[in-house]
Design a protein around this motif. Structure first.
Motif, PDB file in Angstrom:
ATOM      1  N   ASP A 102      -2.771 -17.863   2.065  1.00 48.46           N
ATOM      2  CA  ASP A 102      -1.568 -18.319   1.366  1.00 48.46           C
ATOM      3  C   ASP A 102      -1.094 -17.327   0.310  1.00 48.46           C
ATOM      4  O   ASP A 102      -0.409 -17.704  -0.635  1.00 48.46           O
ATOM      5  CB  ASP A 102      -1.816 -19.688   0.725  1.00 48.46           C
ATOM      6  N   TRP A 103      -1.447 -16.052   0.481  1.00 49.10           N
ATOM      7  CA  TRP A 103      -0.972 -15.017  -0.443  1.00 49.10           C
ATOM      8  C   TRP A 103       0.528 -14.831  -0.251  1.00 49.10           C
ATOM      9  O   TRP A 103       1.005 -14.604   0.844  1.00 49.10           O
ATOM     10  CB  TRP A 103      -1.701 -13.702  -0.194  1.00 49.10           C
ATOM     11  N   LYS A 104       1.275 -14.926  -1.337  1.00 45.99           N
ATOM     12  CA  LYS A 104       2.732 -14.852  -1.262  1.00 45.99           C
ATOM     13  C   LYS A 104       3.274 -13.899  -2.310  1.00 45.99           C
ATOM     14  O   LYS A 104       2.535 -13.388  -3.160  1.00 45.99           O
ATOM     15  CB  LYS A 104       3.349 -16.242  -1.461  1.00 45.99           C
ATOM     16  N   MET A 120      -9.915  -3.676  -5.605  1.00 45.60           N
ATOM     17  CA  MET A 120     -10.782  -4.510  -4.777  1.00 45.60           C
ATOM     18  C   MET A 120     -10.360  -5.978  -4.841  1.00 45.60           C
ATOM     19  O   MET A 120     -10.287  -6.665  -3.823  1.00 45.60           O
ATOM     20  CB  MET A 120     -12.240  -4.353  -5.221  1.00 45.60           C
ATOM     21  N   LEU A 121     -10.086  -6.457  -6.047  1.00 42.15           N
ATOM     22  CA  LEU A 121      -9.699  -7.859  -6.211  1.00 42.15           C
ATOM     23  C   LEU A 121      -8.388  -8.160  -5.502  1.00 42.15           C
ATOM     24  O   LEU A 121      -8.289  -9.128  -4.728  1.00 42.15           O
ATOM     25  CB  LEU A 121      -9.580  -8.192  -7.704  1.00 42.15           C
ATOM     26  N   PHE A 122      -7.382  -7.326  -5.753  1.00 46.38           N
ATOM     27  CA  PHE A 122      -6.055  -7.637  -5.218  1.00 46.38           C
ATOM     28  C   PHE A 122      -5.961  -7.366  -3.719  1.00 46.38           C
ATOM     29  O   PHE A 122      -5.209  -8.037  -3.012  1.00 46.38           O
ATOM     30  CB  PHE A 122      -4.980  -6.887  -6.001  1.00 46.38           C
ATOM     31  N   ILE A 123      -6.715  -6.395  -3.228  1.00 43.70           N
ATOM     32  CA  ILE A 123      -6.747  -6.190  -1.779  1.00 43.70           C
ATOM     33  C   ILE A 123      -7.394  -7.400  -1.107  1.00 43.70           C
ATOM     34  O   ILE A 123      -6.910  -7.903  -0.083  1.00 43.70           O
ATOM     35  CB  ILE A 123      -7.514  -4.898  -1.420  1.00 43.70           C
ATOM     36  N   ASN A 124      -8.496  -7.873  -1.690  1.00 48.65           N
ATOM     37  CA  ASN A 124      -9.159  -9.045  -1.131  1.00 48.65           C
ATOM     38  C   ASN A 124      -8.259 -10.269  -1.170  1.00 48.65           C
ATOM     39  O   ASN A 124      -8.123 -10.991  -0.178  1.00 48.65           O
ATOM     40  CB  ASN A 124     -10.457  -9.310  -1.898  1.00 48.65           C
ATOM     41  N   PRO A 144       0.818  -1.216   0.000  1.00 48.16           N
ATOM     42  CA  PRO A 144       0.000   0.000   0.000  1.00 48.16           C
ATOM     43  C   PRO A 144       0.854   1.269   0.000  1.00 48.16           C
ATOM     44  O   PRO A 144       0.599   2.213  -0.754  1.00 48.16           O
ATOM     45  CB  PRO A 144      -0.817  -0.133   1.293  1.00 48.16           C
ATOM     46  N   THR A 145       1.885   1.290   0.833  1.00 44.81           N
ATOM     47  CA  THR A 145       2.799   2.438   0.857  1.00 44.81           C
ATOM     48  C   THR A 145       3.544   2.562  -0.462  1.00 44.81           C
ATOM     49  O   THR A 145       3.698   3.661  -1.004  1.00 44.81           O
ATOM     50  CB  THR A 145       3.807   2.288   2.012  1.00 44.81           C
ATOM     51  N   MET A 146       3.984   1.420  -1.006  1.00 46.76           N
ATOM     52  CA  MET A 146       4.724   1.428  -2.260  1.00 46.76           C
ATOM     53  C   MET A 146       3.871   2.015  -3.396  1.00 46.76           C
ATOM     54  O   MET A 146       4.339   2.806  -4.222  1.00 46.76           O
ATOM     55  CB  MET A 146       5.164   0.009  -2.618  1.00 46.76           C
ATOM     56  N   ASP A 187       0.421  -4.201   4.452  1.00 44.17           N
ATOM     57  CA  ASP A 187       0.091  -3.596   5.732  1.00 44.17           C
ATOM     58  C   ASP A 187      -1.366  -3.863   6.130  1.00 44.17           C
ATOM     59  O   ASP A 187      -1.681  -4.033   7.296  1.00 44.17           O
ATOM     60  CB  ASP A 187       0.289  -2.077   5.653  1.00 44.17           C
ATOM     61  N   ILE A 188      -2.256  -3.856   5.154  1.00 43.23           N
ATOM     62  CA  ILE A 188      -3.680  -3.971   5.457  1.00 43.23           C
ATOM     63  C   ILE A 188      -4.065  -5.384   5.825  1.00 43.23           C
ATOM     64  O   ILE A 188      -5.212  -5.665   6.121  1.00 43.23           O
ATOM     65  CB  ILE A 188      -4.516  -3.506   4.257  1.00 43.23           C
ATOM     66  N   LYS A 189      -3.107  -6.283   5.823  1.00 41.65           N
ATOM     67  CA  LYS A 189      -3.393  -7.684   6.110  1.00 41.65           C
ATOM     68  C   LYS A 189      -3.500  -7.949   7.612  1.00 41.65           C
ATOM     69  O   LYS A 189      -4.080  -8.942   8.033  1.00 41.65           O
ATOM     70  CB  LYS A 189      -2.273  -8.529   5.506  1.00 41.65           C
ATOM     71  N   ASN A 190      -2.981  -7.079   8.426  1.00 36.92           N
ATOM     72  CA  ASN A 190      -2.798  -7.370   9.850  1.00 36.92           C
ATOM     73  C   ASN A 190      -4.098  -7.690  10.587  1.00 36.92           C
ATOM     74  O   ASN A 190      -4.141  -8.601  11.398  1.00 36.92           O
ATOM     75  CB  ASN A 190      -2.125  -6.173  10.527  1.00 36.92           C
TER      76      ASN A 190
END
Length: 337
Positions: free
Chosen positions: A272-274, A262-266, A62-64, A204-207
């Motif tokens: 298992d997102w890597k 929306m898709l990639f944030i979800n 997100p920052t990037m 970051d938004i994964k936490n």
């Protein structure tokens, strides 16, 4: 670890960013590779600086992405000034959907800002981090090296600004400069204040998310990325070419951007997102630029800036695309191992 091995991903990013941004798209041909001397400071150093600052401060994508958008505003608001120059390089880029009150076209603004965020900065960073393997989230540069890259980026941006003003004899208004500056300050604030430092895996938004569902396969990620980026590129040329309503053009651009986010944030919140998924998304964007740039050279018979196409250019374009796709394959293998 030897110095060369430590900085190899950084060197790859320095070269990969301008190759994707200018050559893969067909703005320049393979016989003009000498322009890399100009484009490495302009694109490569900027991408590397953004990546290093983000990773040093333990931020994620997100920052990037927000810092990539900062670069886009700098590049097109201050450096090339295409956001406001109605006759940049004789291209009339702002003709479709031009708004006199704003002195720009929202259609072109959304398009060119997205172009830099996706292809000039994010895609080469994703591929370079993939090639770095286990060091994908670590800083690659020493302090003095980071300062050098930052200065190189500033020199590239300043030099191109001076060259652009001298060549096209255009300078934006004070109000336009102020509007770009305000947008940049807001984006920097959001990049470092909204998204906090984290040692988490990808974003970051994964936490705060409950990790339950599985992410799609890398092939699905690649296909979706390819379809969305292709639709984005095709729409930019289709809408004005068929004289569709400019407001409709803006709506479709925004819809594609929002859908992608929306898709990639979800998906990035999945268990298992890597980094492999990020590389797959970047590869989809590379494939879009690849076919689009090759088509440009074949159909128009010249680069975007009017240099006639030769057989060498077509062969070189195919080889360039294969080389970058080969880097994607290498990145995926290193990450899998």
């Amino acid at each position: 670890m030897s110095t060369l091995r430590r900085i190899t991903p950084a060197l790859i990013l320095l070269i990969l960013s301008p190759l994707i941004a200018e050559f893969l798209l067909g703005d320049f041909n393979i016989r003009q590779l000498g322009y890399l001397a100009i484009f490495i400071p302009l694109y490569g150093a900027s991408a590397l600086f953004i990546r290093e600052i983000t990773r040093r401060m333990k931020r994620g994508w997100p920052t990037m992405l927000l810092l990539a958008l900062v670069y886009a505003f700098v590049a097109e608001g201050f450096v090339n000034q295409t956001l406001f120059n109605q006759n940049y390089a004789g291209q009339h880029l702002l003709a479709y959907g031009f708004i006199p009150f704003l002195g720009t076209s929202l259609n072109y603004t959304i398009y060119i800002l997205s172009l830099h965020v996706i292809w000039s900065i994010s895609t080469p960073i994703a591929l370079a981090e993939g090639i770095a393997g286990s060091r994908s989230k670590e800083p690659w540069l020493r302090n003095w090296e980071l300062v050098f890259v930052g200065v190189l980026s500033l020199l590239g941006l300043a030099g191109t600004t001076a060259s652009t003003i001298e060549r096209f004899h255009f300078v934006a208004s004070i109000a336009q400069y102020i509007s770009v500056s305000v947008a940049i300050l807001i984006l920097i604030f959001l990049a470092f204040k909204i998204f906090r430092a984290s040692n988490d895996t990808e974003t970051d938004i994964k936490n705060d998310e409950q990790l339950i569902s599985k992410a799609p396969s890398i092939w699905i990620i690649f296909i979706v990325s390819f379809i969305l980026t292709t639709a984005f590129q095709v729409w930019f040329h289709y809408a004005p070419g068929h004289k569709l309503n400019a407001l409709l053009g803006v709506i479709v651009f925004l819809a594609l951007d929002i859908l992608a986010l929306m898709l990639f944030i979800n998906w990035s919140r999945r268990v298992d997102w890597k980094t492999q998924h990020i590389v797959a998304a970047a590869t989809g964007a590379v494939a879009t630029y690849g076919w689009f740039g090759l088509r440009r050279l074949l159909v128009s018979g010249h680069t975007a800036l009017g240099v006639p196409t030769t057989t060498i250019d077509l062969v070189g374009q195919v080889m360039l695309l294969l080389a970058i796709l080969g880097m994607s394959y290498l990145a995926l293998r290193r990450l899998r191992n």
